[in-house]
Design an enzyme around this catalytic site. Sequence first.
Site, PDB file in Angstrom:
ATOM      1  N   ARG A  86      28.371 -39.405   3.422  1.00  0.00           N
ATOM      2  CA  ARG A  86      27.479 -38.944   2.346  1.00  0.00           C
ATOM      3  C   ARG A  86      27.992 -37.617   1.782  1.00  0.00           C
ATOM      4  O   ARG A  86      28.283 -36.699   2.556  1.00  0.00           O
ATOM      5  CB  ARG A  86      26.063 -38.767   2.907  1.00  0.00           C
ATOM      6  CG  ARG A  86      25.024 -38.401   1.858  1.00  0.00           C
ATOM      7  CD  ARG A  86      23.672 -38.154   2.514  1.00  0.00           C
ATOM      8  NE  ARG A  86      23.133 -39.341   3.163  1.00  0.00           N
ATOM      9  CZ  ARG A  86      22.235 -39.323   4.150  1.00  0.00           C
ATOM     10  NH1 ARG A  86      21.787 -38.167   4.611  1.00  0.00           N
ATOM     11  NH2 ARG A  86      21.797 -40.445   4.673  1.00  0.00           N
ATOM     12  N   ARG A 155      19.587 -30.126   3.626  1.00  0.00           N
ATOM     13  CA  ARG A 155      20.350 -31.249   3.046  1.00  0.00           C
ATOM     14  C   ARG A 155      20.598 -30.995   1.556  1.00  0.00           C
ATOM     15  O   ARG A 155      20.318 -29.915   1.046  1.00  0.00           O
ATOM     16  CB  ARG A 155      19.545 -32.538   3.238  1.00  0.00           C
ATOM     17  CG  ARG A 155      19.183 -32.849   4.701  1.00  0.00           C
ATOM     18  CD  ARG A 155      20.327 -33.515   5.417  1.00  0.00           C
ATOM     19  NE  ARG A 155      19.968 -33.928   6.775  1.00  0.00           N
ATOM     20  CZ  ARG A 155      19.564 -35.164   7.113  1.00  0.00           C
ATOM     21  NH1 ARG A 155      19.366 -36.081   6.192  1.00  0.00           N
ATOM     22  NH2 ARG A 155      19.347 -35.465   8.374  1.00  0.00           N
ATOM     23  N   LYS A 224      16.115 -32.147  10.101  1.00  0.00           N
ATOM     24  CA  LYS A 224      16.591 -32.016   8.717  1.00  0.00           C
ATOM     25  C   LYS A 224      15.627 -31.196   7.866  1.00  0.00           C
ATOM     26  O   LYS A 224      14.428 -31.093   8.189  1.00  0.00           O
ATOM     27  CB  LYS A 224      16.779 -33.404   8.098  1.00  0.00           C
ATOM     28  CG  LYS A 224      15.536 -34.265   8.057  1.00  0.00           C
ATOM     29  CD  LYS A 224      15.884 -35.676   7.617  1.00  0.00           C
ATOM     30  CE  LYS A 224      14.768 -36.635   7.905  1.00  0.00           C
ATOM     31  NZ  LYS A 224      15.158 -38.038   7.678  1.00  0.00           N
ATOM     32  N   LYS A 226      14.642 -30.247   3.635  1.00  0.00           N
ATOM     33  CA  LYS A 226      14.873 -30.731   2.274  1.00  0.00           C
ATOM     34  C   LYS A 226      14.243 -29.802   1.239  1.00  0.00           C
ATOM     35  O   LYS A 226      13.103 -29.386   1.394  1.00  0.00           O
ATOM     36  CB  LYS A 226      14.297 -32.146   2.127  1.00  0.00           C
ATOM     37  CG  LYS A 226      14.963 -33.143   3.076  1.00  0.00           C
ATOM     38  CD  LYS A 226      14.399 -34.540   2.947  1.00  0.00           C
ATOM     39  CE  LYS A 226      15.164 -35.496   3.840  1.00  0.00           C
ATOM     40  NZ  LYS A 226      14.665 -36.876   3.741  1.00  0.00           N
ATOM     41  N   CYS A 445      15.561 -48.397   0.292  1.00  0.00           N
ATOM     42  CA  CYS A 445      16.564 -47.735   1.126  1.00  0.00           C
ATOM     43  C   CYS A 445      17.619 -48.776   1.527  1.00  0.00           C
ATOM     44  O   CYS A 445      17.394 -49.974   1.367  1.00  0.00           O
ATOM     45  CB  CYS A 445      15.907 -47.131   2.358  1.00  0.00           C
ATOM     46  SG  CYS A 445      15.440 -48.381   3.570  1.00  0.00           S
ATOM     47  N   CYS A 451      21.957 -49.482   8.514  1.00  0.00           N
ATOM     48  CA  CYS A 451      21.151 -48.440   9.133  1.00  0.00           C
ATOM     49  C   CYS A 451      20.672 -48.866  10.522  1.00  0.00           C
ATOM     50  O   CYS A 451      20.001 -49.891  10.668  1.00  0.00           O
ATOM     51  CB  CYS A 451      19.945 -48.097   8.258  1.00  0.00           C
ATOM     52  SG  CYS A 451      18.907 -46.856   9.054  1.00  0.00           S
ATOM     53  N   CYS A 490      12.025 -48.992   7.500  1.00  0.00           N
ATOM     54  CA  CYS A 490      11.341 -48.391   8.640  1.00  0.00           C
ATOM     55  C   CYS A 490      10.487 -47.234   8.130  1.00  0.00           C
ATOM     56  O   CYS A 490      10.617 -46.831   6.973  1.00  0.00           O
ATOM     57  CB  CYS A 490      12.351 -47.930   9.703  1.00  0.00           C
ATOM     58  SG  CYS A 490      13.003 -46.279   9.435  1.00  0.00           S
ATOM     59  N   CYS A 494      13.025 -43.137   3.746  1.00  0.00           N
ATOM     60  CA  CYS A 494      14.094 -42.555   2.921  1.00  0.00           C
ATOM     61  C   CYS A 494      13.898 -42.794   1.419  1.00  0.00           C
ATOM     62  O   CYS A 494      14.359 -41.997   0.620  1.00  0.00           O
ATOM     63  CB  CYS A 494      15.454 -43.099   3.360  1.00  0.00           C
ATOM     64  SG  CYS A 494      15.883 -42.591   5.028  1.00  0.00           S
TER      65      CYS A 494
HETATM   66 FE1  SF4 Z   1      17.181 -46.543   7.587  1.00  0.00          FE
HETATM   67 FE2  SF4 Z   1      14.572 -46.275   7.764  1.00  0.00          FE
HETATM   68 FE3  SF4 Z   1      15.944 -44.648   6.144  1.00  0.00          FE
HETATM   69 FE4  SF4 Z   1      15.655 -47.191   5.532  1.00  0.00          FE
HETATM   70  S1  SF4 Z   1      13.993 -45.679   5.707  1.00  0.00           S
HETATM   71  S2  SF4 Z   1      17.576 -46.048   5.464  1.00  0.00           S
HETATM   72  S3  SF4 Z   1      15.673 -48.190   7.490  1.00  0.00           S
HETATM   73  S4  SF4 Z   1      16.081 -44.738   8.361  1.00  0.00           S
END
Ligand code: SF4
Length: 583
Positions: A86, A155, A224, A226, A445, A451, A490, A494
């Site tokens: 990244r 970040r 982290k 932000k 995401c 991931c 999840c 993100c």
């Molecule tokens: Fe991975 Fe969860 Fe972020 Fe999606 S929201 S990229 S599944 S850590």
Amino acid sequence: MTHDEREAKNLLSLGFGQGSKVEHIKIESEYLRGQIAEELQADTTHFSEAQIQLLKFHGSYQQEDRDARQSRKAEGNEKAYQFMVRSRIPGGILTAEQYLVEDELASRYGNGTLRITTRQSFQLHGILKGDLHATIHAINESLLSTLSACGDVNRNVMACPAPVDSPHSHTHAHIQQIAHQLAMHLAPRSNAYHEIWIDGEKVQTVEEPETVEPIYGPTYLPRKFKIGVAFPDDNCIDIYTQDVGLLANVQDDVLVGFTVLIGGGMGSTHGKKETFPRLAEPLCDVSLEQVIPVVETIVTVQRDYGDRQNRKHARMKYVVEERGIEWFRSQVEERLGYRLQDPHPVQVSAVHDHLGWHQQSDGCWFLGLHVENGRLKDGTTLRLRSGLRHAIEQFRPGIRLTAQQNILLTDLDEAQRQPLTDLLQSYGISTAPEAAGAYRFAMACPAMPTCGLALAEAERVLPSLMQEIETELGKLGLAGEPLSVRMTGCPNGCARPYMGDIGLVGRTKDVYNIYVGGDWANTRLNILYAPSVHFTKLTATIRPLLLLWRDERHEQESFGDFCYRLGIEELRARVEQEEVAAD
Ligand code: SF4
């Protein structure tokens, strides 16, 4: 041994040994060096656990191809290791040349795609360990960096990327400049990054590389961190989701300072009540001169009071929630040695996605192009990546990445507009914002297969879901109505799924929680409406809500506002009544 190293060892001996495993890895890493250089040289496909944690600070996650998991297990092979890299791109601003380097690396070392992140940056996926050094080295040679794109540090700093200043006002350029200054000021100062990836050469990625960390200390941050910079009438960077949000105070077309909001964050963990998404809240107002010292001081409060035992509870939002905004403010004031100014009443009214053609104040034009889930790739009819590469090689525009994972091509003159439009169309790329249909305000995401935290799919299934939702909108006479949908694999969040009209958060394979009731300007969290819904039932579960919205909304009322006005219990009751009546 330096002062900080001594301090770190002392912390360990004084009971800091209770800290999480990652805290120990940080302390023992000698400022992010660890054994990364040695393990890079080793003839292996992957790094050891400690180096995996440290690599994050250098901008890379070790991942595996989860699609290959079953077959490799059956064949008794090791994991199909690969790396995500990244970049750190403050405000999402880069040059055509830097874009072309990232694009070239995607072909040479990555999986042939480039991904715009929800924090205005680029991710390369599918890099093998043997190519990691060459990849990060090449990014630095282009004068971008991957330092602190991930890890327990500040970040990528976000800022509204639109080049929309008027001849009398340079507020957008000004906040973008401040985002860049903050990124440089809060970047780790350790020389480890330069030693490992740039072979000791000094590159302008931090203000002044030093051998100690004057802001972070040897243990960096608990988690982290932000930062985002926004305008009250354009919250395109989701200011309420940031650890520190800076809301521009503009007087007579001049940026005079910011209202500082703190304690936002999206991540949570299923079944752990001590974790939750939270909106940032106002702390104070600052002048332009105060911005960097105040933000730095906020960082140090989190450094000292963030939870270092439990990483799931380590974000600054929990410090603010549990100790209170007044306590936090007194900490900042004590460290600064002066009183902070009370915050202005905060009013955030709109979000712009900056798609389509817009004129800049200098007479040039910029074009905002929709990128589904930020993934720049070639399909059979839409050859987005090839088309963009060709256009960028030919027209050499400025490049800006948005927080909705879209791309802006800037500084184009009038004569370039039609040839560029024609070129893009020859690759199947439309310049009309409405061509994105219901997908215009949707984000997902990456989730599977890269991931490691993904519980369910996101990027790979959102397109088919949005097609279903678009069909339903059409059947209900709601075609063209804006609807923001955010999906993650999840609860880490993100793609900021707890904001917006509809949030879909993976619980387990093919199963999602549905949240509704956020507002269009992203100032309000949405609320859990239906837990654990199978993917095949998502549209059917959302459809009755769309129907109610169509029939009962107030004029101009968004879907999220409508759901919020009725409330979750009323929505559930009304849908149940309709179902009984239909039986
Ligand atoms: Fe991975 Fe969860 Fe972020 Fe999606 S929201 S990229 S599944 S850590």
